[in-house]
Design a protein around this motif. Structure first.
Motif, PDB file in Angstrom:
ATOM      1  N   VAL A  49       1.296  -1.201   0.022  1.00  0.00           N
ATOM      2  CA  VAL A  49      -0.462  -0.204   0.040  1.00  0.00           C
ATOM      3  C   VAL A  49       0.801   0.721   0.188  1.00  0.00           C
ATOM      4  CG1 VAL A  49      -1.766   1.116   1.465  1.00  0.00           C
ATOM      5  CG2 VAL A  49      -2.005  -1.542   0.839  1.00  0.00           C
ATOM      6  N   ASN A  50       0.773   1.806  -1.189  1.00  0.00           N
ATOM      7  CA  ASN A  50       1.191   3.106  -0.984  1.00  0.00           C
ATOM      8  C   ASN A  50       0.771   4.439  -1.074  1.00  0.00           C
ATOM      9  OD1 ASN A  50       3.788   1.280  -1.480  1.00  0.00           O
ATOM     10  ND2 ASN A  50       3.799   1.687  -3.917  1.00  0.00           N
ATOM     11  N   PRO A  51       0.648   5.268   0.283  1.00  0.00           N
ATOM     12  CA  PRO A  51      -0.750   5.801   0.121  1.00  0.00           C
ATOM     13  C   PRO A  51       0.236   7.641  -0.720  1.00  0.00           C
ATOM     14  CG  PRO A  51      -0.174   5.766   2.273  1.00  0.00           C
ATOM     15  CD  PRO A  51       0.754   5.101   1.612  1.00  0.00           C
ATOM     16  N   ASP A  52       1.144   7.727  -0.874  1.00  0.00           N
ATOM     17  CA  ASP A  52       1.523   9.209  -1.504  1.00  0.00           C
ATOM     18  C   ASP A  52       0.486   9.012  -3.275  1.00  0.00           C
ATOM     19  OD1 ASP A  52       3.132   9.391   0.686  1.00  0.00           O
ATOM     20  OD2 ASP A  52       4.967   8.354   0.183  1.00  0.00           O
ATOM     21  N   LYS A  53       1.250   7.703  -3.805  1.00  0.00           N
ATOM     22  CA  LYS A  53       0.164   7.208  -5.283  1.00  0.00           C
ATOM     23  C   LYS A  53      -0.335   6.751  -5.526  1.00  0.00           C
ATOM     24  CE  LYS A  53       5.728   6.273  -6.291  1.00  0.00           C
ATOM     25  NZ  LYS A  53       6.344   4.874  -6.729  1.00  0.00           N
ATOM     26  N   ASN A  54      -1.271   7.015  -3.360  1.00  0.00           N
ATOM     27  CA  ASN A  54      -3.056   6.029  -4.146  1.00  0.00           C
ATOM     28  C   ASN A  54      -2.654   5.342  -4.649  1.00  0.00           C
ATOM     29  OD1 ASN A  54      -3.598   8.511  -2.401  1.00  0.00           O
ATOM     30  ND2 ASN A  54      -3.788   9.901  -5.089  1.00  0.00           N
ATOM     31  N   GLU A  55      -2.025   4.521  -4.442  1.00  0.00           N
ATOM     32  CA  GLU A  55      -1.344   3.327  -4.611  1.00  0.00           C
ATOM     33  C   GLU A  55      -2.109   1.769  -4.003  1.00  0.00           C
ATOM     34  OE1 GLU A  55       1.307   2.246  -8.613  1.00  0.00           O
ATOM     35  OE2 GLU A  55       2.311   2.221  -6.239  1.00  0.00           O
ATOM     36  N   ILE A  56      -2.570   0.199  -4.577  1.00  0.00           N
ATOM     37  CA  ILE A  56      -2.970  -0.738  -3.831  1.00  0.00           C
ATOM     38  C   ILE A  56      -1.755  -1.552  -4.469  1.00  0.00           C
ATOM     39  CG2 ILE A  56      -4.345  -1.931  -2.963  1.00  0.00           C
ATOM     40  CD1 ILE A  56      -6.387   0.327  -2.551  1.00  0.00           C
ATOM     41  N   LEU A  57      -1.279  -2.475  -4.238  1.00  0.00           N
ATOM     42  CA  LEU A  57      -0.317  -3.492  -5.221  1.00  0.00           C
ATOM     43  C   LEU A  57      -0.681  -4.959  -4.769  1.00  0.00           C
ATOM     44  CD1 LEU A  57       2.610  -1.638  -6.008  1.00  0.00           C
ATOM     45  CD2 LEU A  57       0.421  -1.662  -7.367  1.00  0.00           C
ATOM     46  N   VAL A  58      -1.397  -5.752  -5.294  1.00  0.00           N
ATOM     47  CA  VAL A  58      -0.970  -7.294  -5.212  1.00  0.00           C
ATOM     48  C   VAL A  58      -0.120  -8.173  -5.920  1.00  0.00           C
ATOM     49  CG1 VAL A  58      -2.869  -9.543  -4.886  1.00  0.00           C
ATOM     50  CG2 VAL A  58      -3.654  -7.245  -4.472  1.00  0.00           C
ATOM     51  N   PHE A  59       0.561  -8.977  -5.015  1.00  0.00           N
ATOM     52  CA  PHE A  59       1.114  -9.775  -5.775  1.00  0.00           C
ATOM     53  C   PHE A  59       1.199 -11.303  -5.479  1.00  0.00           C
ATOM     54  CE2 PHE A  59       3.471  -6.045  -5.362  1.00  0.00           C
ATOM     55  CZ  PHE A  59       3.833  -5.405  -6.384  1.00  0.00           C
ATOM     56  N   GLU A  60       0.904 -12.011  -6.447  1.00  0.00           N
ATOM     57  CA  GLU A  60       1.540 -13.593  -6.446  1.00  0.00           C
ATOM     58  C   GLU A  60       2.087 -14.177  -6.219  1.00  0.00           C
ATOM     59  OE1 GLU A  60      -1.843 -17.474  -7.901  1.00  0.00           O
ATOM     60  OE2 GLU A  60      -1.710 -15.140  -8.559  1.00  0.00           O
ATOM     61  N   ARG A  61       2.391 -14.481  -5.005  1.00  0.00           N
ATOM     62  CA  ARG A  61       3.589 -15.161  -5.232  1.00  0.00           C
ATOM     63  C   ARG A  61       4.325 -16.917  -5.519  1.00  0.00           C
ATOM     64  NH1 ARG A  61       5.883 -14.575   0.419  1.00  0.00           N
ATOM     65  NH2 ARG A  61       8.087 -12.902  -0.444  1.00  0.00           N
ATOM     66  N   HIS A  62       5.119 -17.276  -6.043  1.00  0.00           N
ATOM     67  CA  HIS A  62       5.617 -18.229  -5.617  1.00  0.00           C
ATOM     68  C   HIS A  62       7.000 -18.890  -5.475  1.00  0.00           C
ATOM     69  CE1 HIS A  62       2.059 -18.065  -8.368  1.00  0.00           C
ATOM     70  NE2 HIS A  62       1.751 -19.190  -7.975  1.00  0.00           N
ATOM     71  N   LEU A  63       7.109 -20.217  -4.941  1.00  0.00           N
ATOM     72  CA  LEU A  63       8.243 -20.227  -4.648  1.00  0.00           C
ATOM     73  C   LEU A  63       9.109 -20.932  -5.168  1.00  0.00           C
ATOM     74  CD1 LEU A  63      10.929 -20.823  -3.069  1.00  0.00           C
ATOM     75  CD2 LEU A  63       9.914 -22.948  -1.658  1.00  0.00           C
ATOM     76  N   VAL A  64       9.907 -21.232  -6.208  1.00  0.00           N
ATOM     77  CA  VAL A  64      10.776 -21.719  -7.264  1.00  0.00           C
ATOM     78  C   VAL A  64      11.532 -22.830  -6.850  1.00  0.00           C
ATOM     79  CG1 VAL A  64      12.123 -21.568  -9.075  1.00  0.00           C
ATOM     80  CG2 VAL A  64      11.163 -19.424  -8.359  1.00  0.00           C
ATOM     81  N   VAL A  65      10.857 -24.430  -7.586  1.00  0.00           N
ATOM     82  CA  VAL A  65      11.708 -25.363  -7.432  1.00  0.00           C
ATOM     83  C   VAL A  65      11.904 -26.015  -8.496  1.00  0.00           C
ATOM     84  CG1 VAL A  65      10.061 -25.555  -5.129  1.00  0.00           C
ATOM     85  CG2 VAL A  65       9.481 -26.834  -7.046  1.00  0.00           C
ATOM     86  N   PRO A  66      12.994 -27.429  -7.879  1.00  0.00           N
ATOM     87  CA  PRO A  66      13.280 -27.940  -9.273  1.00  0.00           C
ATOM     88  C   PRO A  66      12.087 -28.674 -10.543  1.00  0.00           C
ATOM     89  CG  PRO A  66      14.744 -28.734  -7.203  1.00  0.00           C
ATOM     90  CD  PRO A  66      13.911 -27.580  -6.475  1.00  0.00           C
ATOM     91  N   ASP A  67      12.512 -29.190 -11.213  1.00  0.00           N
ATOM     92  CA  ASP A  67      11.144 -29.610 -11.792  1.00  0.00           C
ATOM     93  C   ASP A  67      10.750 -31.067 -11.536  1.00  0.00           C
ATOM     94  OD1 ASP A  67      11.077 -27.604 -13.294  1.00  0.00           O
ATOM     95  OD2 ASP A  67      12.001 -27.964 -15.225  1.00  0.00           O
ATOM     96  N   GLU A  68      12.268 -31.582 -10.964  1.00  0.00           N
ATOM     97  CA  GLU A  68      12.212 -32.795 -10.544  1.00  0.00           C
ATOM     98  C   GLU A  68      12.849 -33.316  -9.694  1.00  0.00           C
ATOM     99  OE1 GLU A  68      13.922 -35.780 -13.461  1.00  0.00           O
ATOM    100  OE2 GLU A  68      12.516 -34.966 -15.137  1.00  0.00           O
ATOM    101  N   GLY A  69      13.174 -34.610  -7.984  1.00  0.00           N
ATOM    102  CA  GLY A  69      13.615 -34.791  -6.671  1.00  0.00           C
ATOM    103  C   GLY A  69      12.888 -33.624  -5.642  1.00  0.00           C
TER     104      GLY A  69
END
Length: 359
Positions: A49-69
């Motif tokens: 939340v950035n009051p100075d810019k009147n801005e609300i940002l939402v970020f979806e988050r994922h942890l990067v893991v190996p393709d296998e193992g």
């Protein structure tokens, strides 16, 4: 998402509810996390939340893991996972163990998620209000406050304490001489403050001897600033209090300061205590003087057989002053004993002569 209206409303809510904007923003973030979970089925997100810019940002988050193992993940890290190959499709320069964040437009939230956001926000704001109210009254614990009588029944007075909080003064915790009416202001002692499910609970009384001390501090400037000290106090609530006072300034008479011109100060204290009598006596570092003074209004002939270790003493009074020294039902000597923390035995002059006690 840019929303000037949101930040305008934010300031209004902060002013109306007397809550810091930062706390409301924190509550809003928690609500957004909950809404995100409702909308996306998981809670891996970051809200900015950035009051100075009147801005609300939402970020979806994922942890990067190996393709296998197998990949060991911190059990305290609550986050969705994404394979390295999938992550590289979104961001080329990323490696295993990194957090991939993708911007999400809050407008994409479902109506259910928005409703959930409102509910969580309101609940969080209520919790903040409860916490603020608890902290305010916790600071008043063991202090005197002025409350307004807003109702009563056979067992209780209902009191308004301010800040939207009410409490009950049980009549067993009021003075026998108290006769309050609705609309009247009353001074009570805050015995304890506890946080309950519905909010803070404030227990008050008018029986505690500290209420008398707080009245002296409130109504007598010399007591408030420490020029005059209350050294000892004892009380039969509603009937009589006995108070030992001492001046730290040779130019200030302790008892005179407490009594006030034409008794104005002590009368105000007695009024606040619904007519409870107040006996003042001069505190002394001299044991004989202290013991004799504590038994006022009775005059003392002698204080003898003083044992400082056991804090015991024998007091001799004129025959016609014996009943006054002891007091009705032993009240005067009982209060003196409690106020100075000495055990006092009292005998008349005739009794002392008969027992061969020299004084």
């Amino acid at each position: 998402m840019v929303s000037k209206e949101f930040f305008r409303v934010l300031d209004i809510i902060a002013e109306e509810r007397n809550i810091k904007v930062e706390l409301i923003v924190d509550a809003f973030k928690k609500g957004m996390v909950s809404a995100f979970k409702k909308s996306r089925g998981h809670s891996s997100c970051r809200i900015e939340v950035n009051p100075d810019k009147n801005e609300i940002l939402v970020f979806e988050r994922h942890l990067v893991v190996p393709d296998e193992g197998e990949y060991e993940v911190d059990p305290e890290l609550v986050i969705e996972k994404i394979s390295l190959s999938e992550a590289k499709e979104k961001k080329a320069r990323i490696k295993v163990g990194d957090i991939l964040e993708e911007s999400v437009n809050p407008k994409e939230f479902s109506q259910i998620a928005v409703t959930n956001l409102k509910n969580v926000l309101n609940q969080n704001l209520k919790n903040i209000e409860k916490e603020n109210m608890f902290n305010y009254f916790k600071e008043k614990e063991k202090e005197m406050v002025v409350a307004k009588v807003i109702g009563q029944d056979d067992d209780y007075y209902r009191l308004e304490l301010g800040h939207g909080l009410t409490t009950l003064l049980p009549k067993r915790e009021a003075l026998p001489t108290d006769r309050f009416v609705v609309g009247e202001n009353v001074k009570v002692f805050v015995a304890s403050v506890e946080m309950k499910t519905k909010g803070p609970k404030v227990m008050v009384t008018r029986l505690d001897k500290s209420l008398v001390t707080r009245l002296f501090e409130d109504l007598i400037p010399e007591v408030k600033d420490g020029t005059v000290e209350i050294m000892g106090i004892a009380r039969d609530p509603g009937d009589r209090a006995k108070i030992g006072v001492m001046s730290n300034d040779k130019n200030v008479d302790a008892i005179g300061a407490c009594v006030g011109e034409n008794g104005s100060r002590i009368k105000e204290i007695i009024r606040a205590l619904s007519g409870e009598k107040v006996d003042l006596f001069q505190w002394s570092t001299n044991e004989r003087d202290l013991i004799a003074n504590s038994l006022q209004p009775a005059d003392v002939l002698a204080v003898t057989q003083i044992n400082p270790m056991k804090r015991t003493a024998l007091v001799i009074v004129d025959d016609d002053k014996l009943s006054l020294a002891i007091g009705k039902g032993g009240q005067n000597v009982k209060l003196a004993v409690q106020a100075i923390n000495w055990k006092i035995d009292i005998k008349s002059a005739t009794m002392a002569d008969a027992e061969g006690i020299l004084f």
